[in-house]
Scaffold this active site. Structure first.
Site, short mmCIF file in Angstrom:
data_model
loop_
_atom_site.label_atom_id
_atom_site.label_comp_id
_atom_site.label_asym_id
_atom_site.label_seq_id
_atom_site.Cartn_x
_atom_site.Cartn_y
_atom_site.Cartn_z
N LYS A 188 -21.29 -25.77 -21.33
CA LYS A 188 -19.66 -25.48 -21.30
C LYS A 188 -19.39 -24.22 -21.50
O LYS A 188 -19.18 -24.19 -22.96
CB LYS A 188 -18.99 -26.97 -21.73
CG LYS A 188 -17.29 -27.14 -20.34
CD LYS A 188 -16.36 -25.81 -20.79
CE LYS A 188 -15.86 -25.60 -21.66
NZ LYS A 188 -14.87 -23.94 -21.36
N GLU A 264 -19.91 -25.86 -35.76
CA GLU A 264 -19.78 -24.80 -36.26
C GLU A 264 -18.28 -24.28 -35.99
O GLU A 264 -18.37 -23.58 -35.06
CB GLU A 264 -20.38 -23.66 -35.85
CG GLU A 264 -21.35 -22.28 -36.86
CD GLU A 264 -20.50 -22.01 -36.48
OE1 GLU A 264 -19.02 -20.85 -36.68
OE2 GLU A 264 -20.20 -20.73 -35.23
N CYS A 298 -16.63 -15.29 -36.20
CA CYS A 298 -16.76 -17.04 -36.92
C CYS A 298 -16.37 -16.55 -38.81
O CYS A 298 -15.37 -17.22 -39.68
CB CYS A 298 -17.05 -17.89 -36.88
SG CYS A 298 -16.91 -18.59 -35.33
N GLU A 395 -6.80 -18.78 -39.83
CA GLU A 395 -8.31 -17.69 -39.07
C GLU A 395 -7.64 -16.73 -38.17
O GLU A 395 -6.71 -17.27 -36.95
CB GLU A 395 -8.87 -18.52 -38.31
CG GLU A 395 -10.49 -18.09 -38.04
CD GLU A 395 -11.60 -18.28 -37.29
OE1 GLU A 395 -12.49 -17.96 -38.21
OE2 GLU A 395 -11.16 -19.02 -37.08
#
Length: 497
Positions: A188, A264, A298, A395
């Site tokens: 996906k 992750e 990330c 973040e």
């Protein structure tokens, strides 16, 4: 803004916009589509099939049959590896077209895609192709009168949910080891960047990967992604994305068949610069750490701790360096930073810049959109940042650096670890003792010393704490796609015979 250099490239026809299920491109059952947009302009590139639960059911059925009855898991590792090598060659053959599609869909720099991401994807396939015939168990000398050995077998049907910031790299970071292990799968891709995933599905079929082994369902996380994670016939999930969505995936797994999950997730990584560092080199590393890929990475080194002895010099020089930093069309080879991936991310980053101002941080440079069209943001640096500010805690996933001053090693270790995340960290020093002490003290999955974003397909990658668990890359990545089975037989002459 830079001049537009895209005119020298021929924009490719968008060939693949349907779901890929059981070796064929098909419309979604609902007939729905969604738009994927060019972040340079906000204009629609193509309409893509919108898969949901019914389509996921079909893809899982195809993958289940391909695993339970098909040839792929039963082929030798050598045979799987040969087909994967052919897939890697096909990726190389279509390198420029794939690089263009990646830039159109995500805003990533074209020249980076062409020389790094697309070749990197092909080489990941080759790496795991070479590992496919080297998956071995162990023979054990048991304490009783038995012989024991282990078998490593493919885990089954795997769901891969991949992010929009590195669509090609992450596609094969997950797909390649799963193929090598003998799994079948449903991918996906992120709804923002579906085009290369569908292209890779077509190349996989051309390479000879059997129908049903690799399926691609485009759509949204709340529908297609949720259906994949909660499906009883999916044996494992591998996800890269936000911590918030990672929680939902774990909950869906627990409520369904307790499938193993590899996550992750997000990061708020520290970059620590000691006073013995070469300041010019440190600035280059710091800019790479946060502004690479327009901050949409990330492991972004968004919290930069600079020793008080060089702090003022660092601020002066990095401000000068940013005068040469070019934001603009990702197809222009002179550009350093393209547009953010979409309007939603663009607006999120600008909100965080306003939070930084509101909370009392000093805006050193940047902080504004640039250009009349698209989702471009100036590289932004805040000074006088406090640890409790939102820009230091959350973040942002954009080109926003928070600069902080420190005095002692003990102080900076404590500050660096003062986060819910633990994905990466950077250390810049010429003192080996400092490098060793700090690298062992930081709770993060990867530590870079005098460099940053230095990835290698042979090195495992993943996080601590709320940055997730499980590892991509390296031979370690194979483990999450394998089950370990123990087989025990009695030795002749034992009381069991």
């Amino acid at each position: 803004m830079a001049s537009n250099g895209s005119s020298v490239l021929k924009m490719p026809e968008i060939k693949f916009t349907k779901l890929f299920i059981n070796g064929s491109f098909v419309d979604s059952i609902s007939g729905k589509t969604f738009e994927t947009r060019d972040p340079r302009t906000g204009e629609v590139i193509a309409k893509v099939a919108e898969g949901d639960k019914q389509d996921v059911d079909l893809a899982v059925k195809a993958a289940r049959e391909a695993f339970d009855y098909g040839k792929w898991p039963r082929k030798s590792g050598f045979a799987r590896g040969r087909i994967m090598m052919k897939l890697a060659d096909l990726i190389d053959e279509h390198q420029e077209e794939l690089a263009i599609l990646e830039s159109l869909d995500s805003g990533k720099l074209f020249h980076h895609n062409k020389i790094m991401d697309i070749p990197g994807a092909a080489n990941s396939v080759r790496y795991y192709a070479g590992a496919a015939d080297k998956i071995h168990g162990e023979t054990m000398k048991c304490s009783g009168e038995f012989q024991g050995y282990t078998l490593k077998e493919p885990i089954g049907v795997v769901g891969h949910i991949i992010p929009w910031n590195f669509p090609s790299i992450m596609f094969f970071a997950k797909v390649a080891p799963a193929l090598a292990a003998g799994c079948t799968m449903i991918v996906k891709p992120a709804e923002q960047t579906p085009l290369t995933a569908l292209y890779y599905a077509n190349l996989a079929k051309e390479a000879g990967i059997p129908d049903g082994v690799l399926n691609v369902i485009t759509g949204f996380g709340s529908t297609a992604g949720a259906a994949l994670c909660s499906h009883m016939n999916v044996d494992a999930i591998s996800f890269t994305g936000s911590t918030e969505v990672g929680r939902l995936i774990m909950e869906a797994s627990a409520r369904s068949n307790l499938k193993p999950v590899s996550l992750e997730l997000g990061g708020k990584s520290p970059l620590i610069i000691f006073n013995d560092a070469d300041v010019n080199m440190a600035i280059n590393v710091a800019m790479q750490a946060i502004f690479f890929n327009k901050g949409e990475i990330c492991i972004a080194g968004s919290r930069v701790f600079v020793h008080e002895g060089i702090y003022d010099e660092f601020i002066k020089k990095i401000t000068e360096s940013l005068k040469d930093w070019v934001v603009g069309d990702p197809f222009d080879s002179n550009v350093n930073q393209g547009p953010q991936v979409d309007k939603k991310q663009f607006e999120k980053i600008l909100r965080y810049i306003e939070y930084g101002k509101r909370d009392g941080a000093t805006l050193l440079t940047g902080g504004k959109p640039c250009g009349k069209n698209g989702y471009f943001i100036e590289p932004t640096i805040f000074t006088d940042v406090k640890e409790d500010m939102m820009i230091a805690r959350d973040e942002i996933f954009g080109p926003v650096m928070s600069l902080m001053k420190f005095k002692t090693i003990e102080e900076v270790i404590e500050k660096a670890n003062n986060t819910i995340y633990g994905l990466a960290a950077g250390i810049i020093t010429n003192d080996l003792n400092i490098a060793n002490r700090v690298s062992r003290s930081i709770r993060a999955g990867i530590i870079w010393i005098n460099c940053y974003t230095a990835f290698d397909r042979d090195c495992p990658y993943g996080g601590y704490k709320m940055s997730g668990f499980g590892r991509d890359l390296g031979l370690h990545a194979l483990e999450k796609y394998l089950q370990e089975k123990t087989v025990i037989t009695p030795i002749y002459g034992s009381p069991w015979l």
